[in-house]
Design an enzyme around this catalytic site. Structure first.
Site, short mmCIF file in Angstrom:
data_model
loop_
_atom_site.label_atom_id
_atom_site.label_comp_id
_atom_site.label_asym_id
_atom_site.label_seq_id
_atom_site.Cartn_x
_atom_site.Cartn_y
_atom_site.Cartn_z
N CYS A 35 -3.82 4.06 13.02
CA CYS A 35 -5.05 3.30 12.76
C CYS A 35 -5.48 2.46 13.77
CB CYS A 35 -4.88 2.44 11.65
SG CYS A 35 -3.55 1.18 11.76
N CYS A 62 -4.30 -2.70 15.05
CA CYS A 62 -4.97 -4.06 15.55
C CYS A 62 -4.39 -5.52 15.19
CB CYS A 62 -6.66 -4.01 14.92
SG CYS A 62 -6.85 -4.43 13.44
N CYS A 69 -9.85 -4.95 7.63
CA CYS A 69 -9.76 -3.68 8.52
C CYS A 69 -11.04 -3.12 9.38
CB CYS A 69 -9.25 -2.50 7.48
SG CYS A 69 -8.85 -0.96 8.41
N CYS A 123 -5.85 -7.90 -4.95
CA CYS A 123 -6.09 -8.45 -3.80
C CYS A 123 -6.70 -7.47 -2.80
CB CYS A 123 -4.73 -9.02 -2.97
SG CYS A 123 -4.71 -9.50 -1.23
N ASP A 143 -2.85 10.57 -10.23
CA ASP A 143 -1.94 9.60 -10.67
C ASP A 143 -1.08 10.15 -11.72
OD1 ASP A 143 -2.53 7.84 -8.62
OD2 ASP A 143 -3.42 6.34 -10.21
N CYS A 162 -4.67 -6.91 9.46
CA CYS A 162 -4.34 -6.92 8.03
C CYS A 162 -2.80 -7.46 7.86
CB CYS A 162 -4.08 -5.31 7.52
SG CYS A 162 -3.02 -4.17 8.43
N CYS A 206 -6.24 -6.94 2.88
CA CYS A 206 -5.96 -6.00 3.86
C CYS A 206 -6.84 -4.91 4.04
CB CYS A 206 -4.52 -5.64 3.94
SG CYS A 206 -4.33 -4.57 2.23
N CYS A 211 -2.66 -10.77 5.51
CA CYS A 211 -2.00 -10.69 4.45
C CYS A 211 -1.34 -12.08 3.93
CB CYS A 211 -0.77 -9.44 4.50
SG CYS A 211 0.21 -9.49 3.01
#
Ligand code: SF4
Ligand code: SF4
Length: 324
Positions: free
Chosen positions: A192, A195, A258, A251, A138, A198, A254, A202
């Protein structure tokens, strides 16, 4: 005639570097050629910015040239080494105590990962003393998930998280830029599976369906990165949801839903394990803290201490579900 060793590494040299990095605690290590970011991906990023989905993260507008081309971050860079470290917790907090993002359960990853990488990089540099290395945690404008995918260590989910097969998306990403010319790994071109879990779960309706997040609607952004009150209408609307009222810091909805995170092994890195204090920290206890030093004493080194007591009190008032 002397042949400079770093011109192109053999497979054996490459695997030896990978082993050293795995030994530092990494769960995935991959190599990509340092070159400008693919134009379609770059367009997706600039479109995200132009829609204002970066919310108050103004720094994302900075240094577009460097973000587009990692060779500008290290003179002569030829390779981006992408490394993932898992922080998947062995134990979760009781959700009734309020949500704290799992990434903040342990010590600040910037410091932990630098500490883990230093001896590894010393070992690599000792062999390739003519080469330069730059660690980015970062600390530089780098599209880290793009490089992770390009280096073959995982793929990006609809929730915009990088998913490492077998380890899921609770991972920190680090890049090492180097002048070493290392044969690239194959990019991970999978998706991914879409599906939809998420997106459905959310609470802020922040997942756009193109692996991008509208941060103005994301509880993680709003409770961790955002400074001040939530002035934007959509943000203040999200912060009134039940999930936001139950958030102390962040949070993980999501990530939790998964399927790629089901059954993943917990992190082996001790510094990322939650303390008893972290597991039991409640809204009531935060409200009783007198100052940020109290918070620092309670959960020393946690990224959550960066918010200070005032930041956490902002998150949990006036609408937190425990205060009504
Ligand atoms: S962190 Fe929470 S609010 Fe943000 S995208 Fe994920 S589920 Fe939605
Ligand atoms: S929950 Fe489903 S759609 Fe979302 S990132 Fe995971 S696999 Fe993809």
């Amino acid at each position: 005639m002397m042949i400079k060793r770093e011109l192109f590494l053999t497979d054996c040299d490459k695997e030896s570097i990978r082993s050293i990095l795995f030994a530092s605690g990494a769960c995935a290590v991959g190599f990509a050629k340092a070159e400008p970011v693919d134009s379609e991906v770059w367009r997706g990023f600039t479109d995200w910015l132009s829609r204002g989905d970066n919310a108050g993260m103004e720094y994302m507008y900075n240094y577009p040239d460097l973000r587009r081309d990692p060779r500008l971050l290290l003179d002569g860079a030829k390779t981006v080494i992408s490394i993932a470290y898992s922080y998947a917790p062995a134990k979760w907090r009781n959700p009734d105590l309020g949500e704290i993002a799992a990434y903040a359960y342990g010590k600040d990853y910037h410091k932990v990962l630098r500490k883990l990488l230093k001896p590894a990089l010393n070992e690599i540099s000792a062999t390739y003393s003519d080469s330069a290395f730059r660690i980015c945690i970062d600390s530089a404008p780098v599209l880290e998930r793009y490089w992770a995918q390009k280096a073959g260590i995982g793929f990006i989910g609809d929730n915009s998280a990088l998913i490492v097969p077998g380890y899921g998306s609770m991972v920190f990403l680090v890049e090492i830029l180097t002048t070493l010319d290392i044969a690239p790994d194959n990019p991970d071109t999978r998706d991914c599976g879409h599906c939809g879990a998420c997106r459905k779960a959310c609470p802020g309706k922040a997942i756009m369906g193109n692996c991008q997040i509208d941060c103005r609607r994301c509880i993680s952004y709003l409770t961790i990165e955002h400074r001040g009150e939530w002035i934007l209408e959509e943000s203040s609307e999200v912060m009134k949801t039940e999930a936001a009222r139950n958030s102390i810091y962040g949070c993980d909805t999501c990530l939790r839903v998964c399927p790629h995170n089901r059954g993943v092994p917990p992190t082996s890195i001790e510094d990322f394990h939650p303390s008893i204090q972290m597991l039991s920290l409640s809204f009531e206890y935060i409200k009783s803290l007198k100052n940020s030093e109290d918070l620092q004493r309670l959960i020393p080194g946690s990224p959550m201490t960066r918010a200070g007591v005032s930041g956490l009190l902002r998150n949990i008032s006036p609408d937190c579900r425990h205060c009504r």
